[in-house]
Design a protein around this motif. Structure first.
Motif, PDB file in Angstrom:
ATOM      1  N   GLU A 477       0.834  -1.211   0.000  1.00  7.05           N
ATOM      2  CA  GLU A 477       0.000   0.000   0.000  1.00  7.05           C
ATOM      3  C   GLU A 477       0.862   1.252   0.000  1.00  7.05           C
ATOM      4  N   GLU A 478       1.975   1.206   0.707  1.00  2.00           N
ATOM      5  CA  GLU A 478       2.874   2.367   0.734  1.00  2.00           C
ATOM      6  C   GLU A 478       3.551   2.575  -0.615  1.00  2.00           C
ATOM      7  N   ALA A 479       3.992   1.480  -1.245  1.00  3.04           N
ATOM      8  CA  ALA A 479       4.692   1.600  -2.526  1.00  3.04           C
ATOM      9  C   ALA A 479       3.735   1.896  -3.667  1.00  3.04           C
ATOM     10  N   ALA A 480       2.498   1.390  -3.589  1.00  4.48           N
ATOM     11  CA  ALA A 480       1.497   1.565  -4.644  1.00  4.48           C
ATOM     12  C   ALA A 480       2.092   1.319  -6.025  1.00  4.48           C
ATOM     13  N   PRO A 481       2.545   0.099  -6.295  1.00  4.39           N
ATOM     14  CA  PRO A 481       3.175  -0.179  -7.592  1.00  4.39           C
ATOM     15  C   PRO A 481       2.215   0.056  -8.748  1.00  4.39           C
ATOM     16  N   LYS A 482       2.763   0.313  -9.891  1.00  4.84           N
ATOM     17  CA  LYS A 482       1.942   0.588 -11.074  1.00  4.84           C
ATOM     18  C   LYS A 482       1.071  -0.616 -11.426  1.00  4.84           C
ATOM     19  N   VAL A 483       1.639  -1.816 -11.302  1.00  6.21           N
ATOM     20  CA  VAL A 483       0.899  -3.029 -11.649  1.00  6.21           C
ATOM     21  C   VAL A 483       1.039  -4.046 -10.523  1.00  6.21           C
ATOM     22  N   ILE A 484      -0.066  -4.699 -10.192  1.00  8.50           N
ATOM     23  CA  ILE A 484      -0.086  -5.812  -9.257  1.00  8.50           C
ATOM     24  C   ILE A 484      -0.695  -7.008  -9.978  1.00  8.50           C
ATOM     25  N   VAL A 485      -0.025  -8.154  -9.897  1.00  9.68           N
ATOM     26  CA  VAL A 485      -0.543  -9.387 -10.486  1.00  9.68           C
ATOM     27  C   VAL A 485      -1.007 -10.292  -9.353  1.00  9.68           C
ATOM     28  N   TRP A 511      -8.547  -1.957  -0.231  1.00 18.49           N
ATOM     29  CA  TRP A 511      -7.596  -0.966  -0.770  1.00 18.49           C
ATOM     30  C   TRP A 511      -7.288  -1.269  -2.225  1.00 18.49           C
ATOM     31  N   LEU A 512      -7.094  -2.527  -2.564  1.00 17.25           N
ATOM     32  CA  LEU A 512      -6.758  -2.902  -3.930  1.00 17.25           C
ATOM     33  C   LEU A 512      -7.896  -2.531  -4.886  1.00 17.25           C
ATOM     34  N   ARG A 513      -9.115  -2.870  -4.525  1.00 16.40           N
ATOM     35  CA  ARG A 513     -10.245  -2.590  -5.413  1.00 16.40           C
ATOM     36  C   ARG A 513     -10.530  -1.092  -5.522  1.00 16.40           C
ATOM     37  N   ALA A 514     -10.156  -0.332  -4.490  1.00 16.20           N
ATOM     38  CA  ALA A 514     -10.400   1.115  -4.518  1.00 16.20           C
ATOM     39  C   ALA A 514      -9.377   1.853  -5.380  1.00 16.20           C
ATOM     40  N   HIS A 515      -8.171   1.323  -5.486  1.00 10.51           N
ATOM     41  CA  HIS A 515      -7.100   2.049  -6.170  1.00 10.51           C
ATOM     42  C   HIS A 515      -6.636   1.395  -7.471  1.00 10.51           C
ATOM     43  N   TYR A 516      -7.163   0.219  -7.790  1.00 14.52           N
ATOM     44  CA  TYR A 516      -6.705  -0.492  -8.992  1.00 14.52           C
ATOM     45  C   TYR A 516      -7.914  -0.984  -9.786  1.00 14.52           C
ATOM     46  N   HIS A 517      -7.674  -1.258 -11.070  1.00 19.60           N
ATOM     47  CA  HIS A 517      -8.728  -1.785 -11.934  1.00 19.60           C
ATOM     48  C   HIS A 517      -8.138  -2.826 -12.882  1.00 19.60           C
ATOM     49  N   HIS A 518      -9.011  -3.588 -13.514  1.00 15.90           N
ATOM     50  CA  HIS A 518      -8.598  -4.561 -14.518  1.00 15.90           C
ATOM     51  C   HIS A 518      -8.643  -3.903 -15.896  1.00 15.90           C
ATOM     52  N   PRO A 519      -7.535  -3.865 -16.616  1.00 16.01           N
ATOM     53  CA  PRO A 519      -7.590  -3.318 -17.979  1.00 16.01           C
ATOM     54  C   PRO A 519      -8.393  -4.211 -18.922  1.00 16.01           C
ATOM     55  N   GLU A 520      -8.332  -5.519 -18.659  1.00 21.74           N
ATOM     56  CA  GLU A 520      -9.096  -6.473 -19.455  1.00 21.74           C
ATOM     57  C   GLU A 520      -9.671  -7.511 -18.500  1.00 21.74           C
ATOM     58  N   SER A 521     -10.810  -7.220 -17.911  1.00 24.91           N
ATOM     59  CA  SER A 521     -11.359  -8.071 -16.864  1.00 24.91           C
ATOM     60  C   SER A 521     -11.760  -9.450 -17.363  1.00 24.91           C
ATOM     61  N   ASP A 522     -12.124  -9.562 -18.635  1.00 24.08           N
ATOM     62  CA  ASP A 522     -12.555 -10.861 -19.138  1.00 24.08           C
ATOM     63  C   ASP A 522     -11.385 -11.799 -19.421  1.00 24.08           C
ATOM     64  N   ARG A 523     -10.243 -11.241 -19.876  1.00 18.02           N
ATOM     65  CA  ARG A 523      -9.105 -12.079 -20.276  1.00 18.02           C
ATOM     66  C   ARG A 523      -7.972 -12.066 -19.259  1.00 18.02           C
ATOM     67  N   LEU A 524      -7.771 -10.941 -18.574  1.00 18.26           N
ATOM     68  CA  LEU A 524      -6.648 -10.788 -17.631  1.00 18.26           C
ATOM     69  C   LEU A 524      -7.171 -10.291 -16.292  1.00 18.26           C
ATOM     70  N   SER A 525      -7.996 -11.118 -15.668  1.00 17.14           N
ATOM     71  CA  SER A 525      -8.584 -10.712 -14.388  1.00 17.14           C
ATOM     72  C   SER A 525      -7.562 -10.703 -13.261  1.00 17.14           C
ATOM     73  N   HIS A 526      -6.368 -11.245 -13.501  1.00 15.86           N
ATOM     74  CA  HIS A 526      -5.335 -11.280 -12.464  1.00 15.86           C
ATOM     75  C   HIS A 526      -4.386 -10.082 -12.558  1.00 15.86           C
ATOM     76  N   VAL A 527      -4.534  -9.237 -13.564  1.00 16.84           N
ATOM     77  CA  VAL A 527      -3.676  -8.064 -13.723  1.00 16.84           C
ATOM     78  C   VAL A 527      -4.425  -6.831 -13.237  1.00 16.84           C
ATOM     79  N   TRP A 528      -3.844  -6.141 -12.258  1.00 19.93           N
ATOM     80  CA  TRP A 528      -4.444  -4.933 -11.676  1.00 19.93           C
ATOM     81  C   TRP A 528      -3.535  -3.751 -11.985  1.00 19.93           C
ATOM     82  N   VAL A 529      -4.128  -2.695 -12.531  1.00 21.62           N
ATOM     83  CA  VAL A 529      -3.383  -1.492 -12.892  1.00 21.62           C
ATOM     84  C   VAL A 529      -3.862  -0.330 -12.028  1.00 21.62           C
ATOM     85  N   ARG A 530      -2.927   0.449 -11.548  1.00 22.70           N
ATOM     86  CA  ARG A 530      -3.254   1.562 -10.646  1.00 22.70           C
ATOM     87  C   ARG A 530      -4.103   2.609 -11.356  1.00 22.70           C
ATOM     88  N   ASN A 531      -5.064   3.183 -10.613  1.00 19.63           N
ATOM     89  CA  ASN A 531      -5.923   4.238 -11.160  1.00 19.63           C
ATOM     90  C   ASN A 531      -5.178   5.571 -11.142  1.00 19.63           C
TER      91      ASN A 531
END
Length: 532
Positions: A477-485, A511-531
């Motif tokens: 949460e402190e680092a808030a990386p650009k991408v979380i898998v 925290w993850l759902r509030a600050h990150y989203h899926h760029p492709e939720s149907d195909r890459l639901s495990h990739v989270w990109v920072r808002n």
């Protein structure tokens, strides 16, 4: 001219032994190296490679790049990365050199102890048995360099008994090589234990004066302390000793103390692949114990064969068995029941089986007999057949790895994940992967977000890892990386659910759902990109 005949004959024998040994070992080692570096199920290789690469880019081992293994492999990979400009090619070259070096050292040790013929046989067995695929020796793994340093320590120790050379000249490098083993494995003390126990054995038999034994042990200990002290000094200069102790010693002690590691070593002994693959060296090692018993029951009244192959340590068989037993005990002390742990027992097993080969060959050298006895011929044929089992297994594994490398099994999903990370981040951005997937870090070419390499570090401790899980989540949460898998099907990202080991993620899923989203939720639901 007559006086030159024995010398010429001996030279021909030496050339023949070396040529046959090299011709046999080259294809065997080539196949082993292919399996070791391209195997589909290898993951730790990419951890060492990635950390080594990051060290060359200024990251600090243990403080910023945390792992519970000694620093040796990370330094090797840093050197390999530096040599090849950031690729893994340099590391592969270093591993290949270490593998070939281990065979060369085994040859030199056997040559000193037993002669040219046995040395060729020992080297052939080293090329086959040291690098069998279940034990992960030969690739980008600690056991590759551990095998080299342990065999080198044994070679120098044998040289310390040479009558025309001061013992300390060989004992100091023997201790140094034994200490270097600890650079790669916490359990890297098998050959050191064997050497110390051998001196105790010599003291009990009064085969050496007490003062000589003490001086020898102190010299060996000085070399060992020099190697271990050099590692501590390098860590003090380039890293943080506190974090190093926390990772290499304290964390592993917690795994054992909390009972987080699974039990059941008996399951390993029941696996037939190990029995079949290691049958030949195991039988030869057992023969070295039965041989003295047979000689005692049926004494040989013929004139003994005189050995002209140099000096051997008194009680050589004891040091070989002490080395092997110490290696087995240390392998059993590992926190997880993994075949790779048994790699530390392969060097003493190979050298001990070489002693068995020597006993067979010596028994066939009756005085004045120029041709080998029939039982030696039978033994060679039998050993050749026994060698086919591990060789065929290696060839099959080689073919399997080639098929996997050319198939689409798992590659498409991995390639899509890598591409998504690259598309939604820049080279300077940070990445965090929840599960243990070091190859994803390597392929994505992104920096680590926090010091811990995924949440596995906490999960391995079971219930005792809650504090470490809390720290991991706080650091993310402190680092808030650009991408979380993080795969929602494997990671408890629903509030209130507990993960592996019964660990709670507290408020991290919200925290993850509030600050990150899926760029492709149907195909890459495990990739989270920072808002952003």
């Amino acid at each position: 001219m007559t006086n030159d005949l024995p010398l010429t004959s001996n030279r021909r024998k030496v050339v023949f032994v070396i040529a046959v040994t090299v011709l046999f070992c080259l294809p065997v080692l080539t196949i082993a190296q292919y399996i070791a570096h391209l195997r589909h199920d290898e993951r730790d290789t990419w951890l060492y490679a990635y950390y080594g690469q990051q060290i060359t880019r200024g990251f600090v081992l243990y403080e910023q790049l945390w792992d519970n293994k000694p620093p040796g492999m990370y330094w090797v990979n840093a050197a390999g990365s530096w040599l090849s400009g950031g690729s893994i090619t340099g590391t592969i070259a270093l591993c290949a050199a270490a593998s070939a070096g281990a065979c060369g050292v085994a040859f030199a040790a056997a040559r000193r102890l037993y002669g040219w013929s046995t040395a060729g046989a020992v080297t052939a067995m080293a090329a086959v048995y040291l690098f069998l695929y279940p034990y992960h020796v030969g690739g980008n793994r600690p056991a590759t360099f551990f095998a080299l340093t342990e065999l080198a320590a044994f070679l120098f120790y044998c040289r310390s008994f040479h009558p025309s050379r001061p013992a300390w000249v060989s004992l100091l490098p023997a201790g140094l090589c034994a200490g270097l083993s600890v650079w790669f494995k916490q359990t890297g003390m098998a050959v050191a234990a064997g050497i110390v126990l051998h001196h105790v054995f010599c003291a009990a038999r009064a085969s050496m004066p007490a003062g000589t034994i003490i001086r020898r042990l102190l010299t060996f200990a000085a070399g060992w302390a020099l190697a271990v002290g050099a590692a501590a000094g390098l860590l003090a200069i380039t890293s943080d000793l506190g974090w190093a102790w926390h990772a290499v010693v304290a964390y592993n002690h917690r795994i054992v103390a909390t009972g987080a590691a699974p039990g059941g070593w008996l399951r390993w002994f029941g696996q037939r692949q190990h029995e079949a693959m290691l049958a030949l060296p195991a039988i030869l090692a057992a023969a070295t114990v039965l041989h003295p018993i047979v000689r005692w029951l049926w004494p040989d009244r013929r004139s003994p064969v005189v050995d002209d192959e140099g000096s051997r340590p008194p009680g050589l068989l004891f040091v070989l068995w002490a080395w092997l037993v110490a290696a087995v005990v240390l392998a059993l002390a590992g926190p997880y029941q993994r075949s790779a742990y048994w790699g530390i027992a392969l060097p003493p097993l190979v050298m001990l089986s070489g002693h068995g080969v020597f006993l067979v060959l010596r028994s066939g050298r009756a005085a004045g007999m120029e041709r080998p006895a029939i039982h030696v011929v039978v033994f060679v044929l039998w050993a050749g057949v026994m060698l086919l089992v591990p060789l065929v297994a290696q060839v099959r594994e080689f073919a399997r790895q080639r098929w996997l490398a050319n198939s689409d099994a798992g590659h498409a999903q991995f390639a899509a994940t890598v591409q998504a990370v690259r598309d939604h981040s820049r080279p300077g951005d940070a990445l965090f992967v929840w599960e243990y997937n070091p190859k994803l870090y390597w392929a994505s070419e992104r920096s680590p977000a926090i010091r811990y390499f995924g949440a596995t570090v906490a999960e391995q401790l079971g219930a005792a890892g809650q504090a470490l899980m809390d720290e991991t989540c706080a650091l993310i949460e402190e680092a808030a990386p650009k991408v979380i898998v993080a795969d929602p099907n494997r990671v408890p990202l629903t509030p209130g659910r507990r993960g592996n080991g019964g660990l709670s993620l507290r408020d991290f899923p919200r925290w993850l759902r509030a600050h990150y989203h899926h760029p492709e939720s149907d195909r890459l639901s495990h990739v989270w990109v920072r808002n952003d």
